[in-house]
Structures are given as structure tokens and as C-alpha cells.
Design a protein around this motif. Structure first.
Motif, PDB file in Angstrom:
ATOM      1  N   ALA A  39       0.838  -1.206   0.000  1.00  0.00           N
ATOM      2  CA  ALA A  39       0.000   0.000   0.000  1.00  0.00           C
ATOM      3  C   ALA A  39       0.868   1.250   0.000  1.00  0.00           C
ATOM      4  CB  ALA A  39      -0.928  -0.008   1.209  1.00  0.00           C
ATOM      5  N   HIS A  40       1.919   1.243   0.818  1.00  0.00           N
ATOM      6  CA  HIS A  40       2.830   2.390   0.857  1.00  0.00           C
ATOM      7  C   HIS A  40       3.589   2.513  -0.459  1.00  0.00           C
ATOM      8  CE1 HIS A  40       5.655   5.348   2.367  1.00  0.00           C
ATOM      9  NE2 HIS A  40       6.658   4.561   1.979  1.00  0.00           N
ATOM     10  N   LEU A  41       4.001   1.368  -1.025  1.00  0.00           N
ATOM     11  CA  LEU A  41       4.732   1.394  -2.293  1.00  0.00           C
ATOM     12  C   LEU A  41       3.862   1.994  -3.393  1.00  0.00           C
ATOM     13  CD1 LEU A  41       7.371   0.559  -3.723  1.00  0.00           C
ATOM     14  CD2 LEU A  41       6.318  -1.670  -4.166  1.00  0.00           C
ATOM     15  N   ALA A  42       2.595   1.594  -3.422  1.00  0.00           N
ATOM     16  CA  ALA A  42       1.683   2.133  -4.438  1.00  0.00           C
ATOM     17  C   ALA A  42       1.450   3.620  -4.227  1.00  0.00           C
ATOM     18  CB  ALA A  42       0.357   1.375  -4.389  1.00  0.00           C
ATOM     19  N   GLN A  43       1.287   4.027  -2.986  1.00  0.00           N
ATOM     20  CA  GLN A  43       1.047   5.439  -2.697  1.00  0.00           C
ATOM     21  C   GLN A  43       2.243   6.288  -3.113  1.00  0.00           C
ATOM     22  OE1 GLN A  43       0.543   6.385   1.451  1.00  0.00           O
ATOM     23  NE2 GLN A  43      -0.601   8.263   1.022  1.00  0.00           N
ATOM     24  N   THR A  44       3.439   5.785  -2.847  1.00  0.00           N
ATOM     25  CA  THR A  44       4.661   6.515  -3.195  1.00  0.00           C
ATOM     26  C   THR A  44       4.754   6.760  -4.693  1.00  0.00           C
ATOM     27  OG1 THR A  44       5.799   5.533  -1.299  1.00  0.00           O
ATOM     28  CG2 THR A  44       7.187   6.473  -3.030  1.00  0.00           C
ATOM     29  N   HIS A  45       4.215   5.829  -5.479  1.00  0.00           N
ATOM     30  CA  HIS A  45       4.310   5.940  -6.946  1.00  0.00           C
ATOM     31  C   HIS A  45       2.954   6.183  -7.588  1.00  0.00           C
ATOM     32  CE1 HIS A  45       8.023   3.761  -5.818  1.00  0.00           C
ATOM     33  NE2 HIS A  45       8.547   4.353  -6.877  1.00  0.00           N
ATOM     34  N   SER A  46       2.014   6.719  -6.821  1.00  0.00           N
ATOM     35  CA  SER A  46       0.664   6.925  -7.346  1.00  0.00           C
ATOM     36  C   SER A  46       0.630   7.914  -8.498  1.00  0.00           C
ATOM     37  CB  SER A  46      -0.273   7.398  -6.228  1.00  0.00           C
ATOM     38  OG  SER A  46       0.189   8.627  -5.679  1.00  0.00           O
ATOM     39  N   VAL A  47       1.597   8.849  -8.528  1.00  0.00           N
ATOM     40  CA  VAL A  47       1.633   9.820  -9.614  1.00  0.00           C
ATOM     41  C   VAL A  47       1.831   9.131 -10.960  1.00  0.00           C
ATOM     42  CG1 VAL A  47       4.140  10.199  -9.437  1.00  0.00           C
ATOM     43  CG2 VAL A  47       2.665  12.007 -10.362  1.00  0.00           C
ATOM     44  N   HIS A  48       2.382   7.895 -10.930  1.00  0.00           N
ATOM     45  CA  HIS A  48       2.581   7.128 -12.154  1.00  0.00           C
ATOM     46  C   HIS A  48       1.448   6.133 -12.386  1.00  0.00           C
ATOM     47  CE1 HIS A  48       6.592   8.780 -12.583  1.00  0.00           C
ATOM     48  NE2 HIS A  48       6.864   8.441 -11.338  1.00  0.00           N
ATOM     49  N   GLY A  49       0.370   6.263 -11.608  1.00  0.00           N
ATOM     50  CA  GLY A  49      -0.783   5.398 -11.807  1.00  0.00           C
ATOM     51  C   GLY A  49      -0.685   4.041 -11.152  1.00  0.00           C
ATOM     52  N   VAL A  50       0.322   3.839 -10.280  1.00  0.00           N
ATOM     53  CA  VAL A  50       0.480   2.553  -9.590  1.00  0.00           C
ATOM     54  C   VAL A  50      -0.646   2.389  -8.573  1.00  0.00           C
ATOM     55  CG1 VAL A  50       1.995   1.146  -8.134  1.00  0.00           C
ATOM     56  CG2 VAL A  50       2.977   2.608  -9.928  1.00  0.00           C
ATOM     57  N   GLU A  51      -1.270   1.210  -8.573  1.00  0.00           N
ATOM     58  CA  GLU A  51      -2.389   0.944  -7.682  1.00  0.00           C
ATOM     59  C   GLU A  51      -2.082  -0.233  -6.763  1.00  0.00           C
ATOM     60  OE1 GLU A  51      -5.533   0.121 -10.387  1.00  0.00           O
ATOM     61  OE2 GLU A  51      -5.913   2.238 -10.859  1.00  0.00           O
ATOM     62  N   ALA A  52      -2.692  -0.229  -5.583  1.00  0.00           N
ATOM     63  CA  ALA A  52      -2.552  -1.336  -4.631  1.00  0.00           C
ATOM     64  C   ALA A  52      -3.710  -2.304  -4.838  1.00  0.00           C
ATOM     65  CB  ALA A  52      -2.543  -0.817  -3.201  1.00  0.00           C
ATOM     66  N   ALA A  53      -3.400  -3.572  -5.066  1.00  0.00           N
ATOM     67  CA  ALA A  53      -4.445  -4.590  -5.179  1.00  0.00           C
ATOM     68  C   ALA A  53      -4.916  -4.972  -3.783  1.00  0.00           C
ATOM     69  CB  ALA A  53      -3.919  -5.818  -5.911  1.00  0.00           C
ATOM     70  N   THR A  54      -6.167  -5.344  -3.658  1.00  0.00           N
ATOM     71  CA  THR A  54      -6.724  -5.669  -2.345  1.00  0.00           C
ATOM     72  C   THR A  54      -6.420  -7.097  -1.925  1.00  0.00           C
ATOM     73  OG1 THR A  54      -8.827  -6.269  -3.401  1.00  0.00           O
ATOM     74  CG2 THR A  54      -8.597  -4.012  -2.581  1.00  0.00           C
ATOM     75  N   SER A  55      -6.044  -7.952  -2.875  1.00  0.00           N
ATOM     76  CA  SER A  55      -5.725  -9.348  -2.574  1.00  0.00           C
ATOM     77  C   SER A  55      -4.930  -9.930  -3.730  1.00  0.00           C
ATOM     78  CB  SER A  55      -6.996 -10.169  -2.363  1.00  0.00           C
ATOM     79  OG  SER A  55      -7.728 -10.254  -3.583  1.00  0.00           O
ATOM     80  N   LEU A  56      -4.335 -11.086  -3.492  1.00  0.00           N
ATOM     81  CA  LEU A  56      -3.621 -11.772  -4.565  1.00  0.00           C
ATOM     82  C   LEU A  56      -4.588 -12.146  -5.686  1.00  0.00           C
ATOM     83  CD1 LEU A  56      -1.047 -13.067  -5.706  1.00  0.00           C
ATOM     84  CD2 LEU A  56      -1.607 -15.136  -4.403  1.00  0.00           C
ATOM     85  N   GLU A  57      -5.777 -12.596  -5.317  1.00  0.00           N
ATOM     86  CA  GLU A  57      -6.779 -12.970  -6.312  1.00  0.00           C
ATOM     87  C   GLU A  57      -7.167 -11.769  -7.176  1.00  0.00           C
ATOM     88  OE1 GLU A  57      -6.393 -15.814  -3.246  1.00  0.00           O
ATOM     89  OE2 GLU A  57      -6.920 -13.673  -3.065  1.00  0.00           O
ATOM     90  N   HIS A  58      -7.310 -10.616  -6.532  1.00  0.00           N
ATOM     91  CA  HIS A  58      -7.619  -9.380  -7.260  1.00  0.00           C
ATOM     92  C   HIS A  58      -6.505  -9.056  -8.246  1.00  0.00           C
ATOM     93  CE1 HIS A  58      -7.945  -4.705  -7.058  1.00  0.00           C
ATOM     94  NE2 HIS A  58      -8.517  -5.173  -8.159  1.00  0.00           N
ATOM     95  N   LEU A  59      -5.264  -9.179  -7.793  1.00  0.00           N
ATOM     96  CA  LEU A  59      -4.117  -8.891  -8.659  1.00  0.00           C
ATOM     97  C   LEU A  59      -4.111  -9.815  -9.868  1.00  0.00           C
ATOM     98  CD1 LEU A  59      -1.184  -7.248  -8.375  1.00  0.00           C
ATOM     99  CD2 LEU A  59      -0.387  -9.606  -8.224  1.00  0.00           C
ATOM    100  N   LEU A  60      -4.277 -11.122  -9.625  1.00  0.00           N
ATOM    101  CA  LEU A  60      -4.193 -12.099 -10.706  1.00  0.00           C
ATOM    102  C   LEU A  60      -5.341 -11.958 -11.697  1.00  0.00           C
ATOM    103  CD1 LEU A  60      -3.078 -15.297  -8.729  1.00  0.00           C
ATOM    104  CD2 LEU A  60      -1.661 -13.735 -10.079  1.00  0.00           C
ATOM    105  N   ALA A  61      -6.472 -11.477 -11.223  1.00  0.00           N
ATOM    106  CA  ALA A  61      -7.639 -11.345 -12.098  1.00  0.00           C
ATOM    107  C   ALA A  61      -7.556 -10.131 -13.009  1.00  0.00           C
ATOM    108  CB  ALA A  61      -8.910 -11.270 -11.252  1.00  0.00           C
ATOM    109  N   ASP A  62      -6.601  -9.232 -12.752  1.00  0.00           N
ATOM    110  CA  ASP A  62      -6.635  -7.927 -13.420  1.00  0.00           C
ATOM    111  C   ASP A  62      -5.304  -7.540 -14.045  1.00  0.00           C
ATOM    112  OD1 ASP A  62      -7.991  -5.603 -14.219  1.00  0.00           O
ATOM    113  OD2 ASP A  62      -7.179  -4.475 -12.517  1.00  0.00           O
TER     114      ASP A  62
END
Length: 333
Positions: A39-62
Motif C-alpha cells: 500500500a505504501h509502495l503504491a502510494q509513493t508511486h501513485s503519480v505514475h498510476g500505480v495501484e494497490a491490489a486488495t488481494s492476490l486474487e484481485h491482482l491475478l484477475a486484473d
């Protein structure tokens, strides 16, 4: 720029390194890690559109391609989960802790019809690219003796490095880079001998040496060091053959030179190498283009399996004090 959605698993040093490379390449990235640090990693790079997935399943599905940058012991299960959903996979080296696990992961990817890329980034460093081109072009004739060294400070930013059951120690986590590269130059080894010395008193220090005898007749020597805090990163290689010697030392101002005999010639020289390309970006671009265009990548799943097999043989040699004969192993085929 890449039109590709990458699902990055992990939030440590290597995950950050890969993330920055993906951003450079223009990929869309989602991140996830079990410890929640993504979550912190995504926030740090949010200006580049990086998003935090809510779960591994969410990540793999998208996503289209999964990039695994987690401790080595978790690699196999994450690869199996990703390929089961039809995702292509980049996995930070080593592919797995043992050859059987690496082979299982590679076989699962093959059955699923997806790519599995082991991230052996040294193959994309410009000095090593130049070395490979030169040796392939015959600059040293028939390679006979190869010598590689690699040293840096002990990787104490994560405690799992100190546990050989999780990291494989210096032979598997660090020296596997040069095992893989030597194999890419002179082919499969048939015999491995290695020694390791570790000190866990005050500062952690580990040193390893290994000798590979290759089926081609070439012999490769390796020295690795995880040193005290402040130890500067340094690599060297020296390749001697029937037609000359190639030498490189990252601490020298002349990054690459050829010592040819009987006399230097204009066509013996290595063309200038570009030192401005981020090797991690070059590596990930190669993998991404294999996914999007179908072209063959520089490093394959089989390369990853073989690197783990060599590293495991080196660990077995260090444990037992004897040389390990690989000619009877199913992995050499």
C-alpha cells in the motif's frame, strides 16, 4: 512504451527496483504483498498510476503479466497460482529453492501455454552483453578458463537472507548469477565443487568459491563475497581461450578491454557499450516483448531450472566436501 498491465507481487528492495523499471517502460502496474507494505509502495508511486491490489486474487484477475519479487521460498507457489489463471510470469532469480520445484513451475507454465521468465539480470548488464557477443563471435577462440568474482555488502535488509533454508545462501542467491552466465557462454557443467565460509558473529559475512567443469572441456572458477557493511559492489570476469583473453573489472576506469595475442588488431576490439540503459528495464522489456510479440526472450524457463540445479549441486558439494557429478542427473539433457 509498453501497453501492458503488470501485477507486481512484493514490496521489498527488488520489488521497488522492478517497479521503477516498469514505470520507465510505461507499463500500468498494480502491486500486492502479504505483509501489506504494498500500500505504501503504491502510494509513493501513485503519480505514475500505480495501484494497490486488495488481494492476490484481485491482482491475478486484473493483469496480463505477473512479476514475482518475494523471498525465494515463496516463488514456486506464486508461480503455480499465476500460471493457473493463465498469466505470464516474470520471477526474480532464483526460480525456486530446489531443482524439482523449479522444474515443476516450468512444466506448469508450459502446460498452461504461458511464458515463465527467470529474471537473471546480469545477462542484461552492458559489460556482460559485450562479453557474450565477443565470445560468441570468436574473440578469444575456444574458451578454456573462465573466472568470475562478485562482491557486495551482506544483504541484511531482510532477515531471510541469513536463513539458508529460505535464501539458499550465497551460492544460490548471489553466485547463481555467474553460474548462469558461464553456462550461457560454454554450456552445461558436468562436475561441480564448492566451498562456503560464513561468520555470524557481529557482522554477517559469507564467502563462497566454486569450480565448474563443463562438457565442452572449459573450466569456470567463481568467487563470491557478502562482506561487512560498506563493502562496495564489485564484479570481475576474465575469459581465456585459444585466441586471446577478455578482462573486465567494474572498479577500473576502463570498463572493458581485450587482451588479444599475438597482437591486437582493429577487428579484435569490442564496440563501445552503452552504459546508460538500466539493466532491469532492459530485462523486463525483453520479457514484455516476448509476451506481446511472441519473439524468443534471452533467458528461458529452462535456463532458470538449470541455474537452480547448478546452485543446488554447489550447495551439496559445500555440505559434503565432495565434487558433485552432474552427468547422471536428469537435469542435464
Amino acid at each position: 512504451m509498453l501497453d501492458l498491465h503488470v501485477g507486481l507481487i512484493g514490496a521489498g528492495v527488488m520489488a521497488q527496483t522492478h517497479l521503477e523499471a516498469w514505470i520507465t517502460l510505461g507499463a500500468r502496474v498494480s502491486v500486492y504483498s502479504d505483509d501489506g507494505h504494498h500500500a505504501h509502495l503504491a502510494q509513493t508511486h501513485s503519480v505514475h498510476g500505480v495501484e494497490a491490489a486488495t488481494s492476490l486474487e484481485h491482482l491475478l484477475a486484473d493483469c496480463v503479466l505477473v512479476d514475482i519479487c518475494t523471498p525465494t521460498g515463496s516463488h514456486k507457489e506464486l508461480i503455480l497460482a499465476a500460471v493457473a489463471t493463465g498469466r505470464h510470469v516474470v520471477c526474480e532469480k532464483p526460480l525456486a529453492m530446489c531443482p524439482d520445484d523449479a522444474r515443476e513451475a516450468a512444466d506448469a507454465a508450459a502446460r498452461a501455454g504461458v511464458h515463465l521468465f527467470p529474471a537473471h539480470v546480469v545477462r542484461y548488464f552492458p559489460e556482460y552483453e559485450a562479453l557474450h557477443r565477443a565470445v560468441t563471435a570468436g574473440a578469444v577462440g575456444e574458451p578454456a578458463i573462465l573466472h568470475f568474482t562478485r562482491m557486495t555488502a551482506y544483504p541484511d535488509w531482510a532477515p531471510w537472507f541469513q536463513d539458508d533454508t529460505q535464501s539458499g545462501g550465497i551460492l544460490t542467491d548471489q553466485m547463481i548469477h555467474d553460474f548462469d552466465f558461464a553456462r550461457s557462454l560454454v554450456g552445461n557443467p558436468v562436475r561441480v565443487y564448492a566451498q562456503v565460509r560464513e561468520i555470524h558473529d557481529g557482522h554477517h559475512i559469507a564467502a563462497g568459491t566454486a569450480v565448474l567443469t563443463h562438457a565442452s572441456g572449459a573450466i569456470s572458477y567463481f568467487h563470491g563475497l557478502w562482506g561487512q557493511p560498506g563493502t562496495s559492489f564489485r564484479t570481475t570476469f576474465r575469459i581465456a581461450g585459444s585466441g586471446g583473453v577478455l578482462h573486465h573489472d567494474s572498479h577500473e576506469t576502463t570498463a572493458f578491454r581485450v587482451l588479444a595475442h599475438p597482437a591486437d588488431k582493429e577487428d579484435d576490439r569490442i564496440p563501445p557499450v552503452g552504459l546508460f540503459e538500466n539493466p532491469y528495464a532492459a530485462e523486463l522489456r525483453d520479457f514484455a516483448l516476448a509476451v506481446t510479440t511472441g519473439r524468443a526472450p534471452r533467458v528461458t524457463a529452462h535456463d532458470g531450472v538449470m541455474a537452480v540445479r547448478i546452485a543446488e549441486a554447489a550447495r551439496e558439494s559445500a555440505r559434503t566436501g565432495r565434487a558433485i557429478d552432474l552427468t547422471a542427473e536428469e537435469a542435464i539433457r
